[in-house]
Motif scaffolding. Structure first.
Motif, PDB file in Angstrom:
ATOM      1  N   GLU A 289       0.824  -1.210   0.000  1.00 43.77           N
ATOM      2  CA  GLU A 289       0.000   0.000   0.000  1.00 43.77           C
ATOM      3  C   GLU A 289       0.861   1.265   0.000  1.00 43.77           C
ATOM      4  N   ALA A 290       0.333   2.322  -0.621  1.00 42.08           N
ATOM      5  CA  ALA A 290       1.083   3.575  -0.753  1.00 42.08           C
ATOM      6  C   ALA A 290       1.445   4.168   0.603  1.00 42.08           C
ATOM      7  N   GLY A 291       0.612   3.951   1.623  1.00 37.13           N
ATOM      8  CA  GLY A 291       0.861   4.534   2.936  1.00 37.13           C
ATOM      9  C   GLY A 291       1.864   3.776   3.777  1.00 37.13           C
ATOM     10  N   PHE A 292       2.472   2.715   3.220  1.00 36.51           N
ATOM     11  CA  PHE A 292       3.460   1.935   3.965  1.00 36.51           C
ATOM     12  C   PHE A 292       4.643   2.804   4.382  1.00 36.51           C
ATOM     13  N   VAL A 293       4.997   3.770   3.535  1.00 35.97           N
ATOM     14  CA  VAL A 293       6.048   4.729   3.878  1.00 35.97           C
ATOM     15  C   VAL A 293       5.379   5.894   4.601  1.00 35.97           C
ATOM     16  N   ALA A 294       5.669   6.026   5.898  1.00 38.21           N
ATOM     17  CA  ALA A 294       4.997   7.030   6.724  1.00 38.21           C
ATOM     18  C   ALA A 294       5.528   8.438   6.490  1.00 38.21           C
ATOM     19  N   ALA A 295       6.818   8.561   6.161  1.00 34.64           N
ATOM     20  CA  ALA A 295       7.426   9.890   5.980  1.00 34.64           C
ATOM     21  C   ALA A 295       8.735   9.742   5.229  1.00 34.64           C
ATOM     22  N   SER A 296       9.123  10.799   4.520  1.00 33.10           N
ATOM     23  CA  SER A 296      10.415  10.878   3.848  1.00 33.10           C
ATOM     24  C   SER A 296      11.116  12.137   4.342  1.00 33.10           C
ATOM     25  N   LEU A 297      12.253  11.972   5.000  1.00 31.77           N
ATOM     26  CA  LEU A 297      12.940  13.082   5.663  1.00 31.77           C
ATOM     27  C   LEU A 297      14.173  13.494   4.864  1.00 31.77           C
ATOM     28  N   MET A 308       9.645  13.027  15.705  1.00 34.67           N
ATOM     29  CA  MET A 308       8.381  13.681  15.365  1.00 34.67           C
ATOM     30  C   MET A 308       7.612  12.874  14.327  1.00 34.67           C
ATOM     31  N   ALA A 309       8.317  12.348  13.335  1.00 35.72           N
ATOM     32  CA  ALA A 309       7.666  11.536  12.302  1.00 35.72           C
ATOM     33  C   ALA A 309       7.097  10.253  12.894  1.00 35.72           C
ATOM     34  N   ARG A 310       7.789   9.685  13.857  1.00 36.64           N
ATOM     35  CA  ARG A 310       7.285   8.476  14.520  1.00 36.64           C
ATOM     36  C   ARG A 310       6.018   8.774  15.315  1.00 36.64           C
ATOM     37  N   ARG A 311       6.011   9.876  16.032  1.00 36.99           N
ATOM     38  CA  ARG A 311       4.808  10.237  16.792  1.00 36.99           C
ATOM     39  C   ARG A 311       3.631  10.469  15.857  1.00 36.99           C
ATOM     40  N   SER A 312       3.906  11.150  14.742  1.00 40.84           N
ATOM     41  CA  SER A 312       2.849  11.416  13.775  1.00 40.84           C
ATOM     42  C   SER A 312       2.293  10.119  13.194  1.00 40.84           C
ATOM     43  N   ALA A 313       3.175   9.176  12.855  1.00 34.72           N
ATOM     44  CA  ALA A 313       2.730   7.904  12.295  1.00 34.72           C
ATOM     45  C   ALA A 313       1.853   7.142  13.281  1.00 34.72           C
TER      46      ALA A 313
END
Length: 327
Positions: A289-297, A308-313
């Motif tokens: 699924e496209a949402g498998f990648v939670a963030a690209s930093l 921060m990205a982990r908390r958001s995920a």
């Protein structure tokens, strides 16, 4: 022109000057400079600007036209040049053709479970990225085996005997060597392979919460590329698969031939996503699924940004992976 060295210098200077003109707003002069270079086949042959792309341009000149289109913010030219930034479709097609028996075997393996072992590879003298420790903890939490492969580990398993891997390692081409090693590991052992520039976004969930872990599972690249099997390009930075899959044995066996046909090609052509896609498109795979990648930093973003990205995920029940090059 006195020598190939002169031709290379002239061609490269022309490309650099063209892009400088474009950045200063002189787009037409920039385009005309590249056009003049592309219409001089004698100079291009001597300049050694890489193997030809699908539209017959040397790869580095094709890339220069793409950069010019991005500076000009021309979405149509950007899309076209990106899609065609690949070798001619018939150049590698025969290397990745499977017969009926092989296709049926791969279909049966499509129902085989992925072993619960996570593989990562780190070669060279740079410090091992912190993501490896995070994934080791993640595996301990979720009942998975974790294996970090270094040069000695690959040699102990006999993987260093592959001619392309051996040559790349000797040359210090660590990304290319890692490409080759991942296919050998998955063919022999199976499991989940993950590049070291992924960081876990979640502690509460793991791979089995996002994908069935049957057969081969992959990520799709954002940018399509025209190939003999269509335009879907698959990333090789995350791969899940059972052991013994013909996709990986075919890749391992044909990499030397690919490199012969594509001398001085970029890694994503000769060992990376391009040949991985050609092999996988010979069978059915699960595209995650496209949402498998939670963030690209951004590269070398501070660890606070990762947290921060982990908390958001976690807060939005997002994906499992964060793209982050810590080095």
């Amino acid at each position: 022109m006195n020598s190939k060295s002169d031709a290379r210098s002239l061609a490269r200077e022309t490309i650099i000057e063209s892009l400088e003109l474009a950045r200063s707003g002189e787009l037409e002069r920039a385009r005309l400079a590249l056009d003049a270079l592309s219409s001089n086949p004698t100079l291009l042959e001597a300049a050694e600007l890489g193997p030809a792309t699908m539209i017959g341009l040397p790869r580095k000149l094709h890339s220069a036209y793409l950069k010019l289109a991005k500076i000009a913010k021309d979405p149509v030219r950007i899309a076209g040049l990106q899609a065609m930034l690949a070798p001619p479709t018939d150049l590698l097609a025969d290397l990745f053709a499977f017969d009926g028996d092989q296709r049926r075997k791969m279909t049966r393996l499509g129902g085989e479970k992925t072993p619960l072992v996570l593989h990562q590879i780190w070669l060279g003298t740079l410090p091992v990225p912190p993501a490896t420790k995070a994934w080791r903890r993640h595996c301990e939490t979720h009942g998975m085996e974790y294996r970090l492969w270094r040069e000695a580990d690959l040699a102990a398993a006999g993987f260093d005997e592959h001619p392309s891997f051996h040559a790349m390692l000797k040359q210090g081409d660590y990304p290319g060597a890692v490409d080759v090693a991942r296919y050998m590991i998955l063919e022999k052992i199976g499991g989940i392979y993950l590049d070291c520039d992924w960081y876990p976004a979640r502690d509460d969930l793991s791979f089995g919460d996002y994908l069935p872990l049957l057969g081969i599972s992959v990520l799709a690249e954002d940018i399509p590329r025209k190939t003999s099997t269509g335009s879907l390009l698959l990333a090789n930075s995350f791969i899940a698969a059972p052991a013994g899959h013909p996709v990986f044995s075919r890749i391992v066996d044909t990499i030397p031939s690919v490199m012969e046909r594509l001398p001085k090609a970029p890694a994503w052509w000769s060992t990376g996503p391009l040949i991985f896609s050609l092999a996988c498109r010979g069978t059915s795979v699960c595209v995650v699924e496209a949402g498998f990648v939670a963030a690209s930093l951004p590269r070398q973003a501070p660890f606070e940004t990762v947290e921060m990205a982990r908390r958001s995920a976690s807060d939005r029940d997002g994906g499992l992976l964060i793209a982050w090059k810590s080095w």
